[in-house]
Design a protein around this motif. Structure first.
Motif, PDB file in Angstrom:
ATOM      1  N   VAL A  44     -11.900  26.718  50.269  1.00 39.22           N
ATOM      2  CA  VAL A  44     -11.649  25.277  50.238  1.00 39.22           C
ATOM      3  C   VAL A  44     -10.416  24.948  49.402  1.00 39.22           C
ATOM      4  O   VAL A  44      -9.582  24.140  49.796  1.00 39.22           O
ATOM      5  CB  VAL A  44     -12.895  24.517  49.714  1.00 39.22           C
ATOM      6  CG1 VAL A  44     -12.577  23.060  49.425  1.00 39.22           C
ATOM      7  CG2 VAL A  44     -14.025  24.623  50.726  1.00 39.22           C
ATOM      8  N   MET A  45     -10.275  25.596  48.258  1.00 38.64           N
ATOM      9  CA  MET A  45      -9.108  25.326  47.410  1.00 38.64           C
ATOM     10  C   MET A  45      -7.812  25.729  48.105  1.00 38.64           C
ATOM     11  O   MET A  45      -6.827  25.003  48.053  1.00 38.64           O
ATOM     12  CB  MET A  45      -9.240  26.044  46.064  1.00 38.64           C
ATOM     13  CG  MET A  45     -10.298  25.435  45.161  1.00 38.64           C
ATOM     14  SD  MET A  45     -10.118  23.651  44.893  1.00 38.64           S
ATOM     15  CE  MET A  45      -8.556  23.598  44.046  1.00 38.64           C
ATOM     16  N   GLU A  46      -7.809  26.871  48.787  1.00 42.76           N
ATOM     17  CA  GLU A  46      -6.592  27.267  49.505  1.00 42.76           C
ATOM     18  C   GLU A  46      -6.306  26.315  50.659  1.00 42.76           C
ATOM     19  O   GLU A  46      -5.161  25.936  50.895  1.00 42.76           O
ATOM     20  CB  GLU A  46      -6.693  28.696  50.019  1.00 42.76           C
ATOM     21  CG  GLU A  46      -5.385  29.132  50.665  1.00 42.76           C
ATOM     22  CD  GLU A  46      -5.295  30.605  50.962  1.00 42.76           C
ATOM     23  OE1 GLU A  46      -4.459  30.969  51.795  1.00 42.76           O
ATOM     24  OE2 GLU A  46      -6.044  31.396  50.350  1.00 42.76           O
ATOM     25  N   ALA A  47      -7.351  25.910  51.373  1.00 40.98           N
ATOM     26  CA  ALA A  47      -7.158  24.973  52.478  1.00 40.98           C
ATOM     27  C   ALA A  47      -6.561  23.663  51.979  1.00 40.98           C
ATOM     28  O   ALA A  47      -5.609  23.141  52.567  1.00 40.98           O
ATOM     29  CB  ALA A  47      -8.497  24.723  53.182  1.00 40.98           C
ATOM     30  N   ALA A  53       0.224  20.203  50.314  1.00 41.22           N
ATOM     31  CA  ALA A  53       1.647  20.536  50.428  1.00 41.22           C
ATOM     32  C   ALA A  53       2.260  19.881  51.666  1.00 41.22           C
ATOM     33  O   ALA A  53       3.406  19.431  51.638  1.00 41.22           O
ATOM     34  CB  ALA A  53       1.833  22.045  50.485  1.00 41.22           C
ATOM     35  N   ARG A  54       1.497  19.808  52.738  1.00 44.79           N
ATOM     36  CA  ARG A  54       1.982  19.162  53.965  1.00 44.79           C
ATOM     37  C   ARG A  54       1.994  17.652  53.838  1.00 44.79           C
ATOM     38  O   ARG A  54       2.930  16.984  54.255  1.00 44.79           O
ATOM     39  CB  ARG A  54       1.087  19.576  55.134  1.00 44.79           C
ATOM     40  CG  ARG A  54       1.795  20.291  56.217  1.00 44.79           C
ATOM     41  CD  ARG A  54       0.993  20.558  57.478  1.00 44.79           C
ATOM     42  NE  ARG A  54      -0.294  19.907  57.623  1.00 44.79           N
ATOM     43  CZ  ARG A  54      -1.464  20.522  57.480  1.00 44.79           C
ATOM     44  NH1 ARG A  54      -1.518  21.786  57.149  1.00 44.79           N
ATOM     45  NH2 ARG A  54      -2.589  19.872  57.667  1.00 44.79           N
ATOM     46  N   ARG A  55       0.934  17.109  53.287  1.00 48.85           N
ATOM     47  CA  ARG A  55       0.805  15.644  53.199  1.00 48.85           C
ATOM     48  C   ARG A  55       1.633  15.046  52.069  1.00 48.85           C
ATOM     49  O   ARG A  55       1.953  13.878  52.101  1.00 48.85           O
ATOM     50  CB  ARG A  55      -0.664  15.263  53.002  1.00 48.85           C
ATOM     51  CG  ARG A  55      -1.513  15.523  54.209  1.00 48.85           C
ATOM     52  CD  ARG A  55      -2.956  15.116  53.949  1.00 48.85           C
ATOM     53  NE  ARG A  55      -3.799  15.422  55.093  1.00 48.85           N
ATOM     54  CZ  ARG A  55      -5.119  15.424  55.059  1.00 48.85           C
ATOM     55  NH1 ARG A  55      -5.750  15.151  53.929  1.00 48.85           N
ATOM     56  NH2 ARG A  55      -5.820  15.708  56.132  1.00 48.85           N
ATOM     57  N   MET A  56       1.905  15.849  51.050  1.00 53.38           N
ATOM     58  CA  MET A  56       2.635  15.345  49.885  1.00 53.38           C
ATOM     59  C   MET A  56       3.825  16.241  49.576  1.00 53.38           C
ATOM     60  O   MET A  56       3.782  17.040  48.654  1.00 53.38           O
ATOM     61  CB  MET A  56       1.719  15.298  48.656  1.00 53.38           C
ATOM     62  CG  MET A  56       0.686  14.227  48.714  1.00 53.38           C
ATOM     63  SD  MET A  56      -0.315  14.170  47.209  1.00 53.38           S
ATOM     64  CE  MET A  56       0.901  14.079  45.927  1.00 53.38           C
ATOM     65  N   GLN A  74       2.330   8.906  45.668  1.00 52.78           N
ATOM     66  CA  GLN A  74       1.742   9.696  46.755  1.00 52.78           C
ATOM     67  C   GLN A  74       0.347  10.186  46.386  1.00 52.78           C
ATOM     68  O   GLN A  74      -0.565  10.161  47.199  1.00 52.78           O
ATOM     69  CB  GLN A  74       2.629  10.898  47.079  1.00 52.78           C
ATOM     70  CG  GLN A  74       3.939  10.545  47.729  1.00 52.78           C
ATOM     71  CD  GLN A  74       4.844  11.764  47.887  1.00 52.78           C
ATOM     72  OE1 GLN A  74       4.595  12.813  47.318  1.00 52.78           O
ATOM     73  NE2 GLN A  74       5.901  11.609  48.659  1.00 52.78           N
ATOM     74  N   LEU A  75       0.200  10.622  45.154  1.00 49.27           N
ATOM     75  CA  LEU A  75      -1.083  11.134  44.695  1.00 49.27           C
ATOM     76  C   LEU A  75      -2.162  10.054  44.725  1.00 49.27           C
ATOM     77  O   LEU A  75      -3.314  10.319  45.074  1.00 49.27           O
ATOM     78  CB  LEU A  75      -0.952  11.701  43.284  1.00 49.27           C
ATOM     79  CG  LEU A  75      -2.159  12.423  42.704  1.00 49.27           C
ATOM     80  CD1 LEU A  75      -2.530  13.618  43.568  1.00 49.27           C
ATOM     81  CD2 LEU A  75      -1.864  12.877  41.284  1.00 49.27           C
ATOM     82  N   SER A  76      -1.797   8.833  44.390  1.00 49.36           N
ATOM     83  CA  SER A  76      -2.782   7.747  44.390  1.00 49.36           C
ATOM     84  C   SER A  76      -3.308   7.463  45.790  1.00 49.36           C
ATOM     85  O   SER A  76      -4.412   6.945  45.943  1.00 49.36           O
ATOM     86  CB  SER A  76      -2.196   6.482  43.769  1.00 49.36           C
ATOM     87  OG  SER A  76      -1.180   5.953  44.600  1.00 49.36           O
ATOM     88  N   SER A  77      -2.536   7.831  46.817  1.00 48.06           N
ATOM     89  CA  SER A  77      -3.014   7.610  48.183  1.00 48.06           C
ATOM     90  C   SER A  77      -4.213   8.490  48.511  1.00 48.06           C
ATOM     91  O   SER A  77      -4.978   8.182  49.413  1.00 48.06           O
ATOM     92  CB  SER A  77      -1.888   7.844  49.193  1.00 48.06           C
ATOM     93  OG  SER A  77      -1.559   9.218  49.254  1.00 48.06           O
ATOM     94  N   VAL A  78      -4.396   9.579  47.767  1.00 49.25           N
ATOM     95  CA  VAL A  78      -5.560  10.439  47.977  1.00 49.25           C
ATOM     96  C   VAL A  78      -6.837   9.649  47.716  1.00 49.25           C
ATOM     97  O   VAL A  78      -7.823   9.776  48.445  1.00 49.25           O
ATOM     98  CB  VAL A  78      -5.495  11.686  47.062  1.00 49.25           C
ATOM     99  CG1 VAL A  78      -6.795  12.460  47.096  1.00 49.25           C
ATOM    100  CG2 VAL A  78      -4.332  12.574  47.479  1.00 49.25           C
ATOM    101  N   ALA A  79      -6.833   8.817  46.692  1.00 46.81           N
ATOM    102  CA  ALA A  79      -8.017   8.031  46.333  1.00 46.81           C
ATOM    103  C   ALA A  79      -8.354   6.990  47.392  1.00 46.81           C
ATOM    104  O   ALA A  79      -9.470   6.497  47.444  1.00 46.81           O
ATOM    105  CB  ALA A  79      -7.807   7.359  44.982  1.00 46.81           C
ATOM    106  N   GLU A  80      -7.391   6.663  48.242  1.00 46.81           N
ATOM    107  CA  GLU A  80      -7.640   5.678  49.296  1.00 46.81           C
ATOM    108  C   GLU A  80      -8.348   6.289  50.505  1.00 46.81           C
ATOM    109  O   GLU A  80      -8.753   5.582  51.401  1.00 46.81           O
ATOM    110  CB  GLU A  80      -6.312   5.051  49.737  1.00 46.81           C
ATOM    111  CG  GLU A  80      -5.644   4.253  48.629  1.00 46.81           C
ATOM    112  CD  GLU A  80      -4.228   3.824  48.986  1.00 46.81           C
ATOM    113  OE1 GLU A  80      -3.778   4.118  50.115  1.00 46.81           O
ATOM    114  OE2 GLU A  80      -3.584   3.212  48.133  1.00 46.81           O
ATOM    115  N   HIS A  81      -8.491   7.589  50.541  1.00 49.17           N
ATOM    116  CA  HIS A  81      -9.129   8.277  51.654  1.00 49.17           C
ATOM    117  C   HIS A  81     -10.488   8.785  51.176  1.00 49.17           C
ATOM    118  O   HIS A  81     -10.611   9.883  50.642  1.00 49.17           O
ATOM    119  CB  HIS A  81      -8.238   9.434  52.129  1.00 49.17           C
ATOM    120  CG  HIS A  81      -8.672  10.013  53.424  1.00 49.17           C
ATOM    121  ND1 HIS A  81      -9.491  11.111  53.503  1.00 49.17           N
ATOM    122  CD2 HIS A  81      -8.418   9.650  54.698  1.00 49.17           C
ATOM    123  CE1 HIS A  81      -9.710  11.403  54.765  1.00 49.17           C
ATOM    124  NE2 HIS A  81      -9.069  10.543  55.507  1.00 49.17           N
TER     125      HIS A  81
END
Length: 119
Positions: A44-47, A53-56, A74-81
């Motif tokens: 999971v961590m490698e995935a 890396a692709r999304r950010m 960009q990192l804050s957008s992770v919390a929106e998902h």
């Protein structure tokens, strides 16, 4: 296999994720997965490393302040998902599963896990 892992993780969460389901979605044998990754958390961590890396992509604004600002945005957008946040929470150990011991030399409490920062 990495794409299948992330898809299943975001669809069903970490607790429901199994090597069997990843193998089935990837159309490979379980032994193929275990040949490359020793455990589900390692996979999971490698995935997620590849997905992030692709999304950010690394920002290159020309300044350190600009790069940091773009990265945090960009990192804050992770919390929106929400499914992604739930999936990542599943990787975190539960407080009851982290052994705690008194560190008498420091006079405080420390977690007895190898990655815990020592001060």
């Amino acid at each position: 296999m990495l794409a299948a892992t992330v898809e299943l993780l975001e669809e069903h969460g970490y607790q429901a994720l199994t090597i069997e389901k990843i193998a089935q979605r990837s159309k490979v044998a379980k032994s193929t997965i275990y040949r490359w990754w020793r455990s589900r958390p390692e996979l999971v961590m490698e995935a997620y490393t590849h997905v992030v890396a692709r999304r950010m992509p690394e920002p290159d604004t020309g300044t350190v302040n600009g790069d940091l600002s773009a990265f945090v945005t960009q990192l804050s957008s992770v919390a929106e998902h929400s499914p992604r946040v739930q999936a990542l929470r599943g990787l975190m150990p539960r407080p009851s599963s982290i052994p705690i011991s008194a560190n008498r030399s420091a006079g405080g409490w420390t977690a007895a896990v190898p990655w815990w920062p020592r001060c």
